[in-house]
Design a protein around this motif. Structure first.
Motif, PDB file in Angstrom:
ATOM      1  N   VAL A 369       0.837  -1.200   0.000  1.00 52.24           N
ATOM      2  CA  VAL A 369       0.000   0.000   0.000  1.00 52.24           C
ATOM      3  C   VAL A 369       0.871   1.249   0.000  1.00 52.24           C
ATOM      4  N   PHE A 370       1.900   1.253   0.827  1.00 54.82           N
ATOM      5  CA  PHE A 370       2.795   2.410   0.922  1.00 54.82           C
ATOM      6  C   PHE A 370       3.526   2.649  -0.393  1.00 54.82           C
ATOM      7  N   ASN A 371       3.937   1.565  -1.063  1.00 58.54           N
ATOM      8  CA  ASN A 371       4.700   1.677  -2.305  1.00 58.54           C
ATOM      9  C   ASN A 371       3.839   2.081  -3.504  1.00 58.54           C
ATOM     10  N   ARG A 372       2.558   2.285  -3.282  1.00 60.63           N
ATOM     11  CA  ARG A 372       1.657   2.703  -4.359  1.00 60.63           C
ATOM     12  C   ARG A 372       1.046   4.061  -4.065  1.00 60.63           C
ATOM     13  N   ASP A 373       1.783   4.847  -3.290  1.00 63.68           N
ATOM     14  CA  ASP A 373       1.259   6.119  -2.799  1.00 63.68           C
ATOM     15  C   ASP A 373       1.474   7.271  -3.765  1.00 63.68           C
ATOM     16  N   SER A 374       2.570   7.267  -4.504  1.00 60.69           N
ATOM     17  CA  SER A 374       2.889   8.370  -5.400  1.00 60.69           C
ATOM     18  C   SER A 374       3.121   7.839  -6.809  1.00 60.69           C
ATOM     19  N   SER A 375       3.144   8.751  -7.787  1.00 61.37           N
ATOM     20  CA  SER A 375       3.360   8.331  -9.169  1.00 61.37           C
ATOM     21  C   SER A 375       4.720   7.668  -9.342  1.00 61.37           C
ATOM     22  N   LEU A 376       5.728   8.166  -8.650  1.00 64.01           N
ATOM     23  CA  LEU A 376       7.068   7.590  -8.751  1.00 64.01           C
ATOM     24  C   LEU A 376       7.109   6.189  -8.154  1.00 64.01           C
ATOM     25  N   ASP A 377       6.435   6.014  -7.020  1.00 65.91           N
ATOM     26  CA  ASP A 377       6.380   4.691  -6.383  1.00 65.91           C
ATOM     27  C   ASP A 377       5.625   3.686  -7.247  1.00 65.91           C
ATOM     28  N   VAL A 378       4.512   4.120  -7.817  1.00 62.07           N
ATOM     29  CA  VAL A 378       3.726   3.235  -8.683  1.00 62.07           C
ATOM     30  C   VAL A 378       4.570   2.781  -9.873  1.00 62.07           C
ATOM     31  N   ALA A 379       5.264   3.713 -10.497  1.00 63.70           N
ATOM     32  CA  ALA A 379       6.085   3.378 -11.665  1.00 63.70           C
ATOM     33  C   ALA A 379       7.183   2.395 -11.310  1.00 63.70           C
ATOM     34  N   ALA A 380       7.826   2.613 -10.162  1.00 70.86           N
ATOM     35  CA  ALA A 380       8.927   1.737  -9.750  1.00 70.86           C
ATOM     36  C   ALA A 380       8.452   0.302  -9.562  1.00 70.86           C
ATOM     37  N   GLU A 381       7.301   0.125  -8.924  1.00 72.37           N
ATOM     38  CA  GLU A 381       6.814  -1.231  -8.693  1.00 72.37           C
ATOM     39  C   GLU A 381       6.222  -1.835  -9.971  1.00 72.37           C
ATOM     40  N   LEU A 382       5.502  -1.032 -10.720  1.00 70.96           N
ATOM     41  CA  LEU A 382       4.877  -1.535 -11.939  1.00 70.96           C
ATOM     42  C   LEU A 382       5.927  -2.012 -12.949  1.00 70.96           C
ATOM     43  N   THR A 383       7.099  -1.406 -12.907  1.00 65.68           N
ATOM     44  CA  THR A 383       8.198  -1.817 -13.788  1.00 65.68           C
ATOM     45  C   THR A 383       8.476  -3.308 -13.695  1.00 65.68           C
ATOM     46  N   GLU A 384       8.504  -3.852 -12.472  1.00 61.63           N
ATOM     47  CA  GLU A 384       8.834  -5.267 -12.303  1.00 61.63           C
ATOM     48  C   GLU A 384       7.736  -6.174 -12.854  1.00 61.63           C
ATOM     49  N   TYR A 385       6.495  -5.693 -12.816  1.00 59.18           N
ATOM     50  CA  TYR A 385       5.394  -6.481 -13.369  1.00 59.18           C
ATOM     51  C   TYR A 385       5.409  -6.435 -14.896  1.00 59.18           C
ATOM     52  N   VAL A 386       5.790  -5.297 -15.459  1.00 58.67           N
ATOM     53  CA  VAL A 386       5.970  -5.217 -16.910  1.00 58.67           C
ATOM     54  C   VAL A 386       7.037  -6.214 -17.344  1.00 58.67           C
TER      55      VAL A 386
END
Length: 430
Positions: A369-386
């Motif tokens: 939840v914390f890692n999905r708080d900001s646009s930068l955090d979302v991008a960083a985590e979403l990268t690994e799923y891409v």
């Protein structure tokens, strides 16, 4: 040009919750869009499906080297007698920018005020195809990368990571670290870099994320303007599927260096990210090592047998190896420490796991939840799923974590610590 005409340049692939995926019809560029209104901030992140796994023998680390080079001037920069667009953007605007290379992907990102969106995309599109790879820029940067290698290689745990994956992988290209081997770095040429760059840095091998305070139509309009002229590359998305041969028996290695540090490493094979297997292994590592209440901290650190217990685990697309590191004190040798750890692992009973599992899972879910708080955090985590092959699994993480049971952990412990699944390493100082 009307909104309808702009959107006709794209094919809508799918929408999952608040993220939509599009493809630029002209060249296959993928786009992920997530609207976060009233923040005044946008993060753009471009992920290329190229990393250490795509390198040839003798050219390890070239993906990482190329990452460095994308902060060098492009042809347009040179014609204007300017330094690189990315570095000017940081200096003039104060944006957040960086890049990183991993086993399966390379990622570049900017985070900035909404008014700078066209400039950010113009820079990203320009350096996708137009970076100038000459010795003038390359030679000094290679010196920097060699210094970076020496810094990492001087760390005993990094050295053990290198040896662990080398022992673990006989066929699969996860068998070397992202920065590569020093001997290969010394042998790079601009011709090698250009060949790698020209093949992999293509729109049909990239996913551009636009996350933040911008409307969809405007985002797509600016993306089309900047990227639609770029040519795709045939075959770039066709990665060979490599199955690592079955390990038969335990594998071992030893590193001996001058110093006073002594470390035991236990590598365990696990499934790729984001499978349930991967998350179960992550939970086990946390049960064993995370904080003063973890069992290895209590039984090894608090008793003076170890000065630290840590682990590493990478979110890679294919099966990989996670590593448990234990730094020994003078009270115990490597053999006795290995025996003690294996007994601790074997002795983990249902009552202990049940007691600790809730805490570990709650912490993991809170972290998500914390890692999905900001646009930068979302991008960083979403990268690994891409990079894993299906970005929409991003939305299944909490469900996967909540599904993990005591029975799952008991079964996974037995599997990952079996002799034919482990790589044991010793770091000895003389």
């Amino acid at each position: 040009m009307t909104s309808k005409n702009i959107n006709n340049k794209f094919k809508h692939l799918k929408t999952v919750k608040d993220i939509s995926e599009f493809e630029l019809k002209k060249n296959g560029l993928k786009v992920l869009y997530k609207h976060i209104p009233k923040t005044g901030v946008i993060t753009t992140n471009i992920t290329y499906l190229v990393g250490a796994r795509d390198e040839q023998n003798g050219e390890t680390g070239v993906a990482h080297m190329l990452e460095h080079m994308l902060f060098k001037p492009t042809k347009a920069d040179n014609q204007s007698k300017l330094d690189s667009g990315a570095m000017r953007f940081e200096r003039e605007v104060g944006c957040v920018l960086n890049a990183n290379t991993w086993k399966d992907r390379t990622t570049y990102y900017f985070s900035y005020g909404v008014e700078h969106f066209p400039r950010a995309l113009a820079i990203e599109a320009d350096r996708m195809r137009e970076v100038v790879l000459t010795d003038k820029e390359f030679q000094p940067e290679r010196t920097n990368v060699l210094s970076e290698f020496d810094m990492y290689n001087g760390d005993p745990k990094y050295a053990m990571s290198v040896e662990t994956v080398t022992a673990a992988f006989h066929s699969h290209p996860y068998g070397h670290e992202t920065i590569g081997f020093r001997e290969d770095i010394e042998a790079y040429t601009t011709e090698k870099l250009s060949k790698f760059y020209n093949h992999f840095y293509r729109p049909n091998n990239a996913t551009l994320m636009v996350i933040g305070d911008i409307e969809l139509d405007e985002a797509l309009k600016v993306i089309a303007t900047n990227f639609e002229h770029l040519e795709p590359e045939a075959g770039v998305t066709e990665r060979p599927k490599i199955v690592e041969p079955k390990q038969e028996g335990q594998r071992r290695f030893e590193i001996v260096r001058p110093g006073i540090t002594n470390i035991l490493a236990i590598g365990v094979r696990h499934g790729g990210f984001p499978t349930k297997d991967w998350f179960e292994t992550a939970v086990i590592f946390n049960l064993l090592t995370d904080g003063p209440n973890s069992i290895l901290h209590k039984l090894l650190v608090d008793t003076g047998l170890a000065s630290s217990v840590t682990y590493s685990q990478e979110p890679t697309r294919d099966d990989n190896v996670g590593i448990l590191f234990v730094t020994l004190t003078k009270k115990i040798n490597h053999a006795k420490m290995e025996e003690k750890i294996m007994k601790i692992v074997e002795g983990l009973d249902d009552s202990y796991i049940k007691k600790q599992l809730k805490t570990v899972l709650t912490k993991a879910i809170s972290g998500e939840v914390f890692n999905r708080d900001s646009s930068l955090d979302v991008a960083a985590e979403l990268t690994e799923y891409v990079a894993s092959g299906d970005w929409s699994d991003y939305f299944n993480t909490e469900k996967t974590l909540r599904s993990i049971t005591v029975k799952d952990i008991k079964s996974r412990l037995k599997t990952i610590f079996a002799e034919n699944n482990t790589i044991i390493g010793t770091y000895k100082s003389k």
